[in-house]
Design a protein around this motif. Structure first.
Motif, short mmCIF file in Angstrom:
data_model
loop_
_atom_site.label_atom_id
_atom_site.label_comp_id
_atom_site.label_asym_id
_atom_site.label_seq_id
_atom_site.Cartn_x
_atom_site.Cartn_y
_atom_site.Cartn_z
N ALA A 82 5.67 -1.39 -17.85
CA ALA A 82 5.51 0.06 -17.86
C ALA A 82 4.44 0.40 -18.89
CB ALA A 82 6.82 0.77 -18.18
N ASN A 83 3.27 0.83 -18.39
CA ASN A 83 2.14 1.12 -19.30
C ASN A 83 1.86 -0.06 -20.23
OD1 ASN A 83 1.85 3.70 -18.21
ND2 ASN A 83 3.32 4.57 -19.66
N ASP A 84 1.77 -1.23 -19.61
CA ASP A 84 1.46 -2.47 -20.33
C ASP A 84 2.54 -2.91 -21.32
OD1 ASP A 84 -0.95 -2.75 -19.00
OD2 ASP A 84 -2.00 -1.48 -20.46
N LYS A 85 3.71 -2.28 -21.26
CA LYS A 85 4.82 -2.71 -22.11
C LYS A 85 5.90 -3.34 -21.24
CE LYS A 85 4.42 0.57 -25.94
NZ LYS A 85 5.10 1.65 -26.68
N VAL A 86 6.50 -4.40 -21.75
CA VAL A 86 7.60 -5.04 -21.03
C VAL A 86 8.90 -4.34 -21.41
CG1 VAL A 86 8.88 -7.19 -20.68
CG2 VAL A 86 6.40 -7.26 -20.99
N ILE A 87 9.61 -3.86 -20.40
CA ILE A 87 10.88 -3.19 -20.66
C ILE A 87 12.00 -3.88 -19.87
CG2 ILE A 87 9.85 -0.93 -21.15
CD1 ILE A 87 10.65 -0.11 -18.28
N ASP A 88 13.21 -3.75 -20.38
CA ASP A 88 14.39 -4.30 -19.69
C ASP A 88 14.86 -3.30 -18.66
OD1 ASP A 88 14.51 -6.60 -21.38
OD2 ASP A 88 15.39 -5.33 -22.94
N THR A 89 15.19 -3.81 -17.47
CA THR A 89 15.63 -2.89 -16.42
C THR A 89 16.90 -3.41 -15.74
OG1 THR A 89 14.45 -3.93 -14.57
CG2 THR A 89 13.21 -2.34 -15.90
N THR A 90 17.68 -2.47 -15.22
CA THR A 90 18.79 -2.78 -14.31
C THR A 90 18.43 -2.16 -12.98
OG1 THR A 90 20.42 -2.75 -16.10
CG2 THR A 90 21.26 -2.50 -13.87
N GLN A 91 18.40 -2.97 -11.94
CA GLN A 91 18.02 -2.48 -10.62
C GLN A 91 19.15 -2.74 -9.61
OE1 GLN A 91 14.34 -4.36 -9.42
NE2 GLN A 91 13.43 -4.21 -11.46
#
Length: 477
Positions: free
Chosen positions: A463-472
């Motif tokens: 997200a905008n070149d940042k790695v984020i943790d997600t739950t999908q």
């Protein structure tokens, strides 16, 4: 709440290998029967045996396409009596002279004299205290002592043979955590690529730190299982659990060291302490002891195993049943049947004891709840360290398989221990979506899900070149 696969079980099964199970045919049958982890008991094993049996296990796993982890259980320090020309029958009231191997005074001639391999025995026991011999079968009372010997009165009848095990209830013995034999066995295990090391008679966290350094110095990624089997280990359980990767409730020696009627309470205490800290816990010894000779268990054994499943122990372990027993495969089937009957009756509430600190850990709790709410679902997690899968297992989302994907072979096998985790070894792609689709394909191939199944996926996203943790929430196509 039912899972996608009717064969899914959360509680893992450990089988100890021995003469009854170490042939290629028996190992293959146990692997196909669903054993998750093989234990090598080095109290009865040699360096050469370790190399041969681990190689055979890996070979069979590749043939049948089902991996099983391997644990080496080092013997640890033991206090034993010395050799006797022949067994001696002891009756209540008899006296016995125990002398240390560094004693210089001549042994008395009026009573039976037996050597003991522990120099600190006289200083560690008090007059009036109890010494237990041969796994607690014989009870001795200390009458008097000097610098190198102890005179005892026999309290319970028995036959004393050579090299019998001695327990000193309540005494924190001054022995090294690793013996020379242990170190030689460990080096053989490291060379063979073992996944876990079980350390016997753990008394304090320093015992774990010493083993950790030994493994680290030799480049071994093996995880450490601390065996709690004496009073000092129970007293120091919190610090030991923090230091170790997992705990084994070793009820054999533990049942000798503490009052037998307190053993169920201590077992529950240890299980709950492990759940507090999110560490796996194994219930071991005498689960199906009668099945060494009998094709069916006793009703009491069925209740005992059921209790371990209700307490949500990560694993249940067979010892004599699969080392020398006449019915090793039947014992595994009995465990599977009990587990599959009892698990659906266990509360589906998540583990409320575990202390989750990091935001990512708290996200895992929400993920577990979401998967349970979806029904007939599962959690897909990608991990290189195993941490996320271990935490998910510790949360105990009953009814939800935890599908853990890793590209690390050691981590893959180490994920065979925690409750509810089904590990897979795959290559990770630079594209997270490609990795997710590869994971879905593996799940479909193995029959864990079908097109249309809903799964909760934990993954990284950009997200905008940042790695984020997600739950999908993803539907399998």
């Amino acid at each position: 709440m039912e899972t996608t696969s009717p064969h899914y079980r959360h509680t893992k099964i450990i089988a100890t290998l021995g003469p009854a199970t170490q042939t290629r045919e028996r190992l293959t049958a146990l692997t196909l029967a669903g054993v998750d982890l093989f234990r090598l008991n080095m109290a009865h094993g040699s360096v050469q045996w370790v190399a041969e049996i681990v190689a055979l296990i890996r070979e069979i796993s590749a043939e049948v396409e089902r991996e099983v982890a391997v644990m080496i259980d080092v013997k640890g320090p033991e206090i034993r009596t010395g050799d006797l020309p022949e067994p001696v029958v002891l009756t209540p009231g008899d006296q016995i002279h125990l002398f240390t191997t560094n004693a210089t005074a001549p042994a008395p001639t009026d009573v039976l004299s037996v050597s003991v391999n522990y120099p600190d025995l006289p200083s560690d026991v008090a007059v009036g205290s109890t010494i237990l011999v041969d796994s607690g079968l014989m009870r001795l009372k200390v009458l008097n002592k000097d610098a190198t010997s102890v005179r005892c009165q026999v309290m319970t009848a028995g036959t004393l043979g050579s090299r019998r095990h001695i327990n000193l209830p309540g005494v924190e013995v001054n022995l090294p955590s690793l013996t020379e034999k242990d170190e030689a066995d460990l080096i053989a295990g490291i060379d063979a690529g073992i996944d876990f090391v079980a350390l016997s008679f753990v008394r304090k966290a320093d015992d774990i730190f010493a083993l950790r350094k030994f493994l680290d110095d030799r480049g071994s990624p093996a995880r450490i299982i601390a065996k709690i089997e004496e009073q000092s280990g129970v007293r120091n359980m919190d610090e030991i659990i923090r230091a170790a990767d997992a705990i084994m409730v070793a009820r054999g020696d533990l049942g000798i060291e503490i009052d037998y009627h307190c053993l169920p309470l201590v077992q529950t205490q240890l299980v709950q302490a492990c759940q507090d800290q999110g560490k796996p816990v194994i219930i071991a010894t005498h689960l199906l002891e009668s099945m060494i000779q009998s094709p069916i268990p006793t009703r009491a054994e069925i209740s005992d195993v059921s209790n371990a499943v209700r307490e949500q122990a990560d694993a249940v372990m067979l010892s004599g049943e699969t080392t020398t027993g006449a019915y090793p495969l039947e014992s595994v089937e009995v465990l599977k049947n009990i587990i599959q009957s009892i698990e659906p009756s266990v509360s589906s509430d998540l583990n409320s004891r575990i202390k989750l600190i990091e935001p990512k850990e708290k996200m895992l709790r929400s993920t577990a709840r979401l998967a349970q709410d979806l029904g007939d679902s599962g959690i897909v997690v990608f991990t290189r360290s195993g941490f996320l899968a271990y935490v998910l297992g510790a949360l105990r989302p009953r009814g939800v398989p935890i599908f853990a994907f890793t590209d690390n072979e050691s981590i893959f096998r180490q994920l065979l221990l925690p409750w509810g985790v089904e590990p897979f070894l795959i290559d990770f792609s630079a594209d997270p979506e490609e990795t997710i689709q590869d994971a879905f394909e593996r799940l479909k191939e193995k029959g864990w899900c079908v097109p249309g199944s809903w799964l909760v996926v934990i993954t990284n996203a950009l997200a905008n070149d940042k790695v984020i943790d997600t739950t999908q929430i993803r539907q399998v196509e």
